[in-house]
Design a protein around this motif. Sequence first.
Motif, PDB file in Angstrom:
ATOM      1  N   ARG A 187       0.852  -1.188   0.000  1.00 34.81           N
ATOM      2  CA  ARG A 187       0.000   0.000   0.000  1.00 34.81           C
ATOM      3  C   ARG A 187       0.889   1.239   0.000  1.00 34.81           C
ATOM      4  N   MET A 188       0.279   2.405  -0.168  1.00 33.61           N
ATOM      5  CA  MET A 188       0.988   3.664  -0.287  1.00 33.61           C
ATOM      6  C   MET A 188       1.577   4.077   1.060  1.00 33.61           C
ATOM      7  N   HIS A 189       2.878   4.399   1.048  1.00 32.05           N
ATOM      8  CA  HIS A 189       3.530   4.966   2.223  1.00 32.05           C
ATOM      9  C   HIS A 189       3.613   6.468   2.001  1.00 32.05           C
ATOM     10  N   ALA A 190       2.726   7.205   2.663  1.00 28.65           N
ATOM     11  CA  ALA A 190       2.527   8.619   2.370  1.00 28.65           C
ATOM     12  C   ALA A 190       3.493   9.525   3.113  1.00 28.65           C
ATOM     13  N   GLY A 191       4.688   9.066   3.412  1.00 31.58           N
ATOM     14  CA  GLY A 191       5.669   9.895   4.098  1.00 31.58           C
ATOM     15  C   GLY A 191       7.020   9.211   4.061  1.00 31.58           C
ATOM     16  N   ILE A 192       7.908   9.655   4.919  1.00 32.92           N
ATOM     17  CA  ILE A 192       9.213   9.021   5.062  1.00 32.92           C
ATOM     18  C   ILE A 192       9.436   8.724   6.541  1.00 32.92           C
ATOM     19  N   ASP A 193      10.179   7.650   6.821  1.00 32.77           N
ATOM     20  CA  ASP A 193      10.454   7.229   8.189  1.00 32.77           C
ATOM     21  C   ASP A 193      11.906   7.542   8.546  1.00 32.77           C
ATOM     22  N   PHE A 194      12.086   8.009   9.776  1.00 33.25           N
ATOM     23  CA  PHE A 194      13.418   8.277  10.304  1.00 33.25           C
ATOM     24  C   PHE A 194      13.646   7.375  11.506  1.00 33.25           C
ATOM     25  N   GLY A 195      14.698   6.546  11.453  1.00 32.35           N
ATOM     26  CA  GLY A 195      15.064   5.740  12.606  1.00 32.35           C
ATOM     27  C   GLY A 195      15.799   6.584  13.634  1.00 32.35           C
ATOM     28  N   ALA A 196      15.352   6.515  14.875  1.00 33.91           N
ATOM     29  CA  ALA A 196      15.969   7.288  15.961  1.00 33.91           C
ATOM     30  C   ALA A 196      15.729   6.559  17.268  1.00 33.91           C
ATOM     31  N   ALA A 197      16.512   6.895  18.268  1.00 36.20           N
ATOM     32  CA  ALA A 197      16.402   6.247  19.575  1.00 36.20           C
ATOM     33  C   ALA A 197      15.110   6.671  20.259  1.00 36.20           C
ATOM     34  N   TRP A 198      14.593   5.779  21.069  1.00 36.71           N
ATOM     35  CA  TRP A 198      13.370   6.056  21.826  1.00 36.71           C
ATOM     36  C   TRP A 198      13.578   7.293  22.703  1.00 36.71           C
ATOM     37  N   GLY A 199      12.625   8.219  22.637  1.00 38.45           N
ATOM     38  CA  GLY A 199      12.695   9.425  23.443  1.00 38.45           C
ATOM     39  C   GLY A 199      13.455  10.571  22.818  1.00 38.45           C
ATOM     40  N   SER A 200      13.977  10.386  21.583  1.00 36.75           N
ATOM     41  CA  SER A 200      14.682  11.488  20.913  1.00 36.75           C
ATOM     42  C   SER A 200      13.702  12.625  20.619  1.00 36.75           C
TER      43      SER A 200
END
Length: 520
Positions: free
Chosen positions: A377-390
């Motif tokens: 399905r359509m991914h309507a954005g971009i994902d950023f990997g970051a540490a929990w709580g950043s």
Amino acid sequence: MFRQRDQLEAGQGGSSALSAALAFGQILPAAPASATWASRYADWKIWIEAHCHRIDLTPDLAEDIGSARWLRGLGTMVGLAVAALSFWPDFSAVEAATTVPADSATRDEFRSQMIMPLALGANSGRRMGASAAVQALTAVPERPTIQMVSTLGQGDSFGRMLQRAGVGASDAARVSELVSAQVPLDEIGTGTRFDITLGRRDASGGPRPLERLNFRARFDLDLAVARTGGGLAMARHPLAVDATPLRIRGLVGPSLYRSARAAGAPVKAIQQYLQTIDSRFSLDGEVAPSDQFDFIVAYKRAASGESETGDLLYAGLERGGRPLAQLVRWGSDGQFYDAGGNSDAGVASSVRTFAPVNGHMTSGFGMRRHPILGYVRMHAGIDFGAAWGSPIFAVSDGIVSFAGRHGGHGNYVRLEHGGGLGSGYGHMSQIAVAPGTRVRAGQVIGYVGSSGLSTGPHLHFEVYRGGATINPLSVSFTVKAQIDTKQRDALKARLLQLKKIVPGAALKSLAAKQAIAKQP
């Protein structure tokens, strides 16, 4: 002699291989005494190869149930099971070696050959017995002084640190009073090391008195607390510090980062320089290997030899001897303004670009297989990997139009930036703004989490134009700021002052000043 064997091979000795096997004793009568063991073995081998391979001892028990072949296989299974059970171990108790009571001398002999923890005595080897000249002490003598190093931890207080090191409550309160008169206690940095000397106790069981305390209160100040005349007194030891900024220049080359590191630039300064230049130029296409980088960072060097690197003060880029950018940090907010006269109407301007989070992109915009739902399905954005709580930052000025739970986005914030542009931030662990709030670019609006349809902590970032999602990489959120002509003159003077700094002069200026001071 083997006529019956030949008949079996011709099909006349029996109708089945089983009957042939049962008649094995009759088919192969005892060989005459003149026959050798080798000839007997050869005859047996010939017969076995001709007939025994027909006997199926392990048939499939799911076929021909009840037949002779099935019963033969059942017998094989039962026989193997009985053989396995016959080797079943016995779980009866095993008698251990008998323990012989030992007297004290024998016990000491054993202990001299053992390795034992301190809590159990830990004595090894023979020791000489006490003679009549040995007298027992009524009390164990204490060390006259104890020297230690204590470190101020994160979230700790100055007074608690002293008491944890063994300083008495009254001495800790007095030291806190003396130190606070020189520097605020909350300005003493985390990780500061304290050299502490404790004296002899006045009474058994009481705290040891503080004899001396030394530490670096500031980069340019050492403080020492010492006991004199029965009380504690403070002594200041200022340090000579040279604050000449450090200027570093060099060719960009194939990698700007590596070239700057090779020139001796600190990592923090290089990161700030790249972020500042990236707001004006594309580092991938507009910066050439033949260009020259030029940046200046705040730098302090104490007489004791320690050095401290501060923030980036100037970011410059030259091509063919002519400046492409001359960006100077200016104002209380720490923004960089172009002071080289390249701005319109002679007014210095600042352009800043904000990333939504300090992380790396893990998934782009477009069609993809959803990691949880399992279909494309359509991914309507971009994902950023970051540490929990950043922390998550607003990419531009705007108004919070939504802040709360939003389906698969989990904890979600949407900002309206004007001109039909908006941005969305999903999967937060915590939301830091409320609907209707006006936020500034770079302001923290939430924290990275994994709420909603998410497989791990990350930020889902969306951009809207006219209410429809678009590729966030197609939009550059920049914030422009300008200063008036009065401040522009001061900015120009600051630029000329920074440009006069000689590259590498900060590394030599302190030694030069000390040499001049020693001259008669």
